[in-house]
Design an enzyme around this catalytic site. Sequence first.
Site, short mmCIF file in Angstrom:
data_model
loop_
_atom_site.label_atom_id
_atom_site.label_comp_id
_atom_site.label_asym_id
_atom_site.label_seq_id
_atom_site.Cartn_x
_atom_site.Cartn_y
_atom_site.Cartn_z
N ASP A 1 -3.57 -8.86 -5.04
CA ASP A 1 -3.70 -9.98 -4.05
C ASP A 1 -3.45 -11.19 -4.96
O ASP A 1 -3.38 -12.33 -4.67
CB ASP A 1 -4.90 -9.68 -3.30
CG ASP A 1 -4.74 -8.96 -2.07
OD1 ASP A 1 -3.84 -9.15 -1.47
OD2 ASP A 1 -5.69 -8.05 -1.72
N CYS B 1 -8.76 -3.77 -11.24
CA CYS B 1 -8.40 -2.65 -10.48
C CYS B 1 -7.23 -3.00 -9.93
O CYS B 1 -6.55 -1.98 -9.05
CB CYS B 1 -9.74 -2.17 -9.58
SG CYS B 1 -9.75 -3.48 -8.37
N GLU C 1 -9.62 -11.99 -6.59
CA GLU C 1 -8.39 -11.72 -6.01
C GLU C 1 -7.95 -13.02 -5.27
O GLU C 1 -6.91 -13.14 -4.71
CB GLU C 1 -8.03 -10.48 -5.24
CG GLU C 1 -9.26 -10.07 -4.18
CD GLU C 1 -8.77 -8.86 -3.54
OE1 GLU C 1 -8.07 -8.10 -3.96
OE2 GLU C 1 -10.12 -8.59 -2.73
N HIS D 1 0.78 -1.35 0.07
CA HIS D 1 -0.05 0.07 0.03
C HIS D 1 0.92 1.38 0.11
O HIS D 1 0.40 2.18 -0.36
CB HIS D 1 -1.06 -0.09 1.13
CG HIS D 1 -2.15 -0.94 0.76
ND1 HIS D 1 -1.97 -2.40 1.11
CD2 HIS D 1 -3.12 -0.95 -0.02
CE1 HIS D 1 -3.25 -2.87 0.39
NE2 HIS D 1 -3.84 -2.01 -0.27
C1 PEP Z 1 -5.71 -5.71 -5.41
O1 PEP Z 1 -5.49 -6.78 -4.57
O2 PEP Z 1 -5.51 -5.87 -6.61
C2 PEP Z 1 -6.37 -4.61 -5.00
C3 PEP Z 1 -6.83 -3.81 -5.98
O3 PEP Z 1 -7.02 -4.54 -3.91
P1 PEP Z 1 -5.67 -4.02 -2.60
O4 PEP Z 1 -4.34 -3.66 -3.54
O5 PEP Z 1 -6.28 -2.82 -2.02
O6 PEP Z 1 -5.59 -5.16 -1.78
MG MG Z 2 -6.74 -6.72 -2.72
#
Ligand code: PEP
Ligand code: MG
Length: 659
Positions: free
Chosen positions: A570, A617, A546, A305
């Site tokens: 993920d 995403c 995911e 993140h």
């Molecule tokens: C992902 O896992 O690709 C996603 C978009 O969610 P995050 O990165 O917030 O876990």
């Molecule tokens: Mg995710």
Amino acid sequence: MERSTIVRVHEGLHARPATRFVKLAKGFESDVDLIKDGKAVSAKSSVKLMLLAVKENQEVTVRANGADAIEAIEALIGYLENPKAGLDDEDSQPAGDAGPKAAVVSAAESAPAAPGAATGLRGVAASEGFVIGPAFAHFPPDIAGQGRMLQAEEITGEIERFRTAVSAVQARMDHALAQDSLSAGDRGIVAALRDIAADDSLTSEAEGLIKGGNDAISAVITAASTIAADFSAVDDHYLNARADDVHAVGRQICLVLLGQDDVSLENIPEGAILIADDIGAWDLARAPLKRIGGVVCGHGGATSHIAIIARSHGIPAVLGLGDQVNALRTAREVALDGNGGHVIINPDAATRADFAGRVEVAAKERAGLTVFKTVTPKLADGRIIEVAANIGSLEEIEAAQEAGALGIGLFRTELLFMRHMHLPSEDMQAETYAALAKAFAPYPVIVRTLDIGGDKPIAGIEFPDEENPFLGWRGIRMCLDRPDIFKRQLRALLRAAVHGNIKVMLPMVSDISEVRQTRVLVAECAAELKAEGVPHAAFDLGVMIETPAAVLIAPALAKEVAFFSIGTNDLTQYIMAADRLNPTVAKLNDVTNPAVMSAIEMTAKAGVAAGIMVGMCGEAAGRPDLIAIFVKMGLTELSMSPASIQRAKKTIMAMAAEG
Ligand code: PEP
Ligand code: MG
């Protein structure tokens, strides 16, 4: 004398209400106690008051002894029965979490490294861009006591030293509170810490330990741990989070005792490169991001993140340097190549010239892309590819609009929950989601329901200690176990759907029952809102793909939902069994691995066969080298950091032109 009443303070006497109550109590000479279930505590100690865990609608007794006992009881009972009367708004913020807990060693004050020695390090390229800037090393010192018992004659002096340190911490917090520039949220955080620093629970516990022969630092560490453990043991999620506040105050006192300064990220100079072993996502999110030139970290990977925040703010970042990051502790200046994952300490003239050239090329490329802002990318067969933005706060709306986002493909709601340090109310969430819907209407805004756990815990919800948090209680799993939290969010989303094109997606789905259970809750929420006469509208429900399980059941899932959005961050870590935060397995954590690509293809096939929208995403959605492959698989929506949008549109247009 004493009087009993029923507490009408919303959510009970936690944090700020406790502070207000103490403030009122301290205005009287009398000794005042608050009694619940036969247990009496001083009403002049916010820590003790909080630990009494008084909840709304419980019965309590106020007991006062002294010349102004009648007035004290009247005022305090008055507050408990009608907390909103006569309040100054300084206190209206909820308590914060840890607050200013990390110490910073500014590299400018450290011994400079040998000039001219340009040393290169290699890490994970986490956010693109080239930058040279002054180093800002952020390595909070480990704090440890002296490890020896004090002689009897040393004790008085040690208590004096401790009291001076406590006063210094209080003065520092008072100074911070006096600044007009302090935001309301930060004011709440500092005020909560100030209350703990001013409370005699921590100080008397520590002084007792010093009298027993402990040095001041050991005493503070032990006292803070004892009180924090009391907070952790209370059956109240809000109060559990106060344990962090106690540790934060203890840390501040220890730093003063050690003669070390605690400079927060607030003081990072313009354009500086932030260097740390690790930074919490929340710490970075609330740092002055506009001033940060680049980020270098020992921990983290391309989809952690920290990387996502850096990318969405256009800050170049190299993460996952491991122990190599220590070589940067004394750097004066750092050159950072976020495309290649290189970090150069104290760059020489040749490196500077090279970087200046690259910065110029990148700026030219960006300028050339602005023509794509207003383009709606269409394939030769007429299919529109929705290039949308991933954002996590209303502040990012402007960047997404500026980039030309055709809606929001992922609104991460975690920041909303992290930022407020207490669970956000339904009204506040409804306002936030409605603001988003209005900003992008008629384009869709896909709001992801709360996805915490894993690397994203928040205060206000108690998470179990887990051996493998990424395989644990996170995302939809946690939400379904906590309908109190989940329904509040679903009700807010139903209310916001009146204002635009809201869609909702569930994170971490691994079983079809999770979708069905959610639908039951959504129906319950809609019925409640109808009965209450609150305007609301239905929304499309989709899922993130995911987990490998979701891929494998994609054909069945597709029959139950309106859309898929592939979360490659993920999905990659789970398919490859390679932690997205662990730099040592960064090579395996690769979305282009055939295993991951075939999982994406299987998902696309299932979605297309069922006639539902398939989007993406995860961070891979913005990669120009992969976009054509995803589009050929049948994806019609790609959601990414605003910084990647124009280049993605260009890539799709080029693909369309090729036919
Ligand atoms: C992902 O896992 O690709 C996603 C978009 O969610 P995050 O990165 O917030 O876990
Ligand atoms: Mg995710």
